[in-house]
Design a protein around this motif. Structure first.
Motif, PDB file in Angstrom:
ATOM      1  N   GLY A 121      -1.669  -7.476 -14.614  1.00 52.30           N
ATOM      2  CA  GLY A 121      -1.218  -7.779 -15.948  1.00 52.30           C
ATOM      3  C   GLY A 121      -1.642  -9.126 -16.347  1.00 52.30           C
ATOM      4  N   LEU A 122      -1.698  -9.317 -17.568  1.00 50.08           N
ATOM      5  CA  LEU A 122      -1.807 -10.783 -18.181  1.00 50.08           C
ATOM      6  C   LEU A 122      -0.610 -11.472 -18.284  1.00 50.08           C
ATOM      7  CD1 LEU A 122      -4.218 -10.129 -21.165  1.00 50.08           C
ATOM      8  CD2 LEU A 122      -4.951 -10.736 -18.898  1.00 50.08           C
ATOM      9  N   GLY A 123      -0.666 -12.765 -18.213  1.00 53.32           N
ATOM     10  CA  GLY A 123       0.444 -13.651 -19.011  1.00 53.32           C
ATOM     11  C   GLY A 123       0.459 -13.474 -20.288  1.00 53.32           C
ATOM     12  N   GLY A 124       1.757 -13.585 -21.035  1.00 51.84           N
ATOM     13  CA  GLY A 124       1.790 -13.688 -22.384  1.00 51.84           C
ATOM     14  C   GLY A 124       2.934 -14.698 -23.014  1.00 51.84           C
ATOM     15  N   VAL A 125       3.099 -14.238 -24.253  1.00 55.05           N
ATOM     16  CA  VAL A 125       4.459 -15.194 -24.511  1.00 55.05           C
ATOM     17  C   VAL A 125       5.672 -14.720 -24.303  1.00 55.05           C
ATOM     18  CG1 VAL A 125       5.356 -15.582 -27.032  1.00 55.05           C
ATOM     19  CG2 VAL A 125       3.051 -15.284 -26.960  1.00 55.05           C
ATOM     20  N   THR A 163       2.838 -11.567 -27.795  1.00 50.72           N
ATOM     21  CA  THR A 163       1.443 -11.838 -27.430  1.00 50.72           C
ATOM     22  C   THR A 163       0.113 -11.299 -27.985  1.00 50.72           C
ATOM     23  OG1 THR A 163       2.570 -11.850 -25.328  1.00 50.72           O
ATOM     24  CG2 THR A 163       0.319 -11.319 -25.165  1.00 50.72           C
ATOM     25  N   LEU A 164       0.312 -10.168 -28.576  1.00 50.19           N
ATOM     26  CA  LEU A 164      -0.743  -9.364 -29.304  1.00 50.19           C
ATOM     27  C   LEU A 164      -1.173 -10.309 -30.478  1.00 50.19           C
ATOM     28  CD1 LEU A 164       0.170  -5.646 -28.913  1.00 50.19           C
ATOM     29  CD2 LEU A 164      -1.833  -6.849 -27.740  1.00 50.19           C
ATOM     30  N   GLU A 165      -0.111 -10.943 -31.358  1.00 51.64           N
ATOM     31  CA  GLU A 165      -0.541 -11.820 -32.383  1.00 51.64           C
ATOM     32  C   GLU A 165      -1.226 -12.888 -31.860  1.00 51.64           C
ATOM     33  OE1 GLU A 165       0.165 -11.595 -35.789  1.00 51.64           O
ATOM     34  OE2 GLU A 165       1.248  -9.708 -35.664  1.00 51.64           O
ATOM     35  N   ARG A 166      -0.957 -13.492 -30.694  1.00 49.77           N
ATOM     36  CA  ARG A 166      -1.710 -14.511 -30.232  1.00 49.77           C
ATOM     37  C   ARG A 166      -3.039 -14.239 -29.774  1.00 49.77           C
ATOM     38  NH1 ARG A 166      -1.833 -19.024 -30.838  1.00 49.77           N
ATOM     39  NH2 ARG A 166      -2.038 -20.063 -28.880  1.00 49.77           N
ATOM     40  N   LEU A 167      -3.213 -13.211 -29.185  1.00 44.65           N
ATOM     41  CA  LEU A 167      -4.541 -12.853 -28.732  1.00 44.65           C
ATOM     42  C   LEU A 167      -5.334 -12.497 -30.063  1.00 44.65           C
ATOM     43  CD1 LEU A 167      -3.769 -10.431 -25.914  1.00 44.65           C
ATOM     44  CD2 LEU A 167      -4.658 -12.445 -25.618  1.00 44.65           C
ATOM     45  N   GLU A 168      -4.898 -11.941 -30.937  1.00 45.20           N
ATOM     46  CA  GLU A 168      -5.410 -11.778 -32.307  1.00 45.20           C
ATOM     47  C   GLU A 168      -5.925 -13.325 -32.916  1.00 45.20           C
ATOM     48  OE1 GLU A 168      -5.086 -10.100 -36.939  1.00 45.20           O
ATOM     49  OE2 GLU A 168      -3.508  -9.831 -35.378  1.00 45.20           O
ATOM     50  N   THR A 169      -4.986 -14.205 -32.970  1.00 49.39           N
ATOM     51  CA  THR A 169      -5.158 -15.338 -33.552  1.00 49.39           C
ATOM     52  C   THR A 169      -6.363 -16.228 -32.904  1.00 49.39           C
ATOM     53  OG1 THR A 169      -2.770 -15.734 -34.091  1.00 49.39           O
ATOM     54  CG2 THR A 169      -4.194 -17.549 -34.027  1.00 49.39           C
ATOM     55  N   LEU A 170      -6.385 -16.008 -31.488  1.00 49.36           N
ATOM     56  CA  LEU A 170      -7.303 -16.556 -30.496  1.00 49.36           C
ATOM     57  C   LEU A 170      -8.727 -15.859 -30.384  1.00 49.36           C
ATOM     58  CD1 LEU A 170      -4.760 -17.572 -27.648  1.00 49.36           C
ATOM     59  CD2 LEU A 170      -5.902 -19.004 -29.194  1.00 49.36           C
TER      60      LEU A 170
END
Length: 294
Positions: A121-125, A163-170
């Motif tokens: 799994g990934l790390g996240g917020v 976490t998904l919001e950050r991935l979208e932003t990035l």
């Protein structure tokens, strides 16, 4: 950087290669299960037509692909540093051993020319990140490197919507493999929808080729849900009681995640460990299939 001859030959010939992290071996699984599982992961990759390349730091040198003796030594040692990208220079300069995280494995795999990486799994917020600013370095690295990461989402102890919001932003592309919602590691679904879905290794390969053609930055995350998830009631109870115990003990910030993970290991009678092994093997299988499709 020392590339195992088998890996080097496969890359030169354009044959499929799958990168594998080493943190799960040195820090993620108990001994002696860690060595057995590490060998099983590599065997699964081979069984599906790809060459495994477990990445680690040994005596201050980057190794892309490990011989079995090195794999055994890594699993047996209790003196292996956990290496994110920021830790690589210090570990290398001091001639130490290091196990690579998702971030470090992605960084080194791209430098070696490997296009597909399988992990758990990934790390996240993290929960409460609005005040602690606690966010995994995995996210920033995936925004910078261009690699396909096959994972089972992120653990439910993290803030999944954030976490998904950050991935979208990035600008990290997230694909649901056979699912329209983001998996939560031990659970098949977090309930949070994913914009893009694929249903075959070839579908993922098509996205990766299109990414290269258009010059899109960042990695492609393939979120592959576990086929036999942990019992949801057990999961929710352990998580709820763990959060309550953390609050009662005054555990805050970056200490919350390891505290909760230890609760999962101790309170689920091995169920979380069994789920962890199953999902890693599933992700290695899918990664090999994607690499072959490429």
């Amino acid at each position: 950087m020392r590339v195992k001859p088998e890996v080097q030959e496969a890359l030169a010939a354009g044959r499929p290669v799958v990168a594998l992290e080493s943190t799960i071996i040195a820090h993620g699984l108990p001994r002696p299960d860690n060595l057995r599982v590490a060998r099983e992961i590599e065997a699964v990759v081979r069984a599906h037509g790809a060459v495994p390349a477990t990445i680690a730091i040994l005596a201050g040198e980057v190794h892309i692909g490990l011989e079995d003796a090195a794999l055994e030594a890594l699993a047996a040692s209790g003196e292996v540093a956990k290496c994110g990208v920021r830790d690589l220079p210090a570990v290398l300069a001091r001639g130490e051993d290091g196990a690579t995280t998702v971030a470090a494995t992605s960084h080194l795999a791209e430098r070696a020319g490997i296009r597909v990486f399988a992990t758990g799994g990934l790390g996240g917020v993290h929960r409460g990140a609005a005040s602690t600013f606690d966010e995994s370095a995995d996210l920033g690295t995936l925004a910078r490197v261009g690699i396909c990461v096959v994972c089972a989402g992120v653990k439910s102890i993290l803030d999944i919507p954030a976490t998904l919001e950050r991935l979208e932003t990035l600008n990290v592309t997230v694909l649901g493999y056979g699912t329209d919602t983001f998996p939560a590691f031990y659970l098949q679904s977090s309930g949070v929808p994913i914009t893009w879905r694929v249903d075959s290794p070839q579908g993922v390969a098509d996205v990766l080729r299109a990414r290269e053609e258009v010059g899109a930055p960042g990695s492609v995350v393939v979120a592959n849900p576990l086929d036999e998830p942990m019992d949801a009631d057990l999961h929710d109870r352990v998580l709820r009681e763990g959060l309550e115990a953390a609050a009662a003990a005054g555990v805050t910030g970056r200490d919350v995640t390891p505290f909760l993970l230890e609760r999962f290991h101790s309170q689920t009678e091995g169920e979380s460990l069994r789920a962890n092994v199953r999902l890693v093997l599933r992700n290695a299988t899918l990664a090999a299939q994607i690499a072959a499709a490429l």
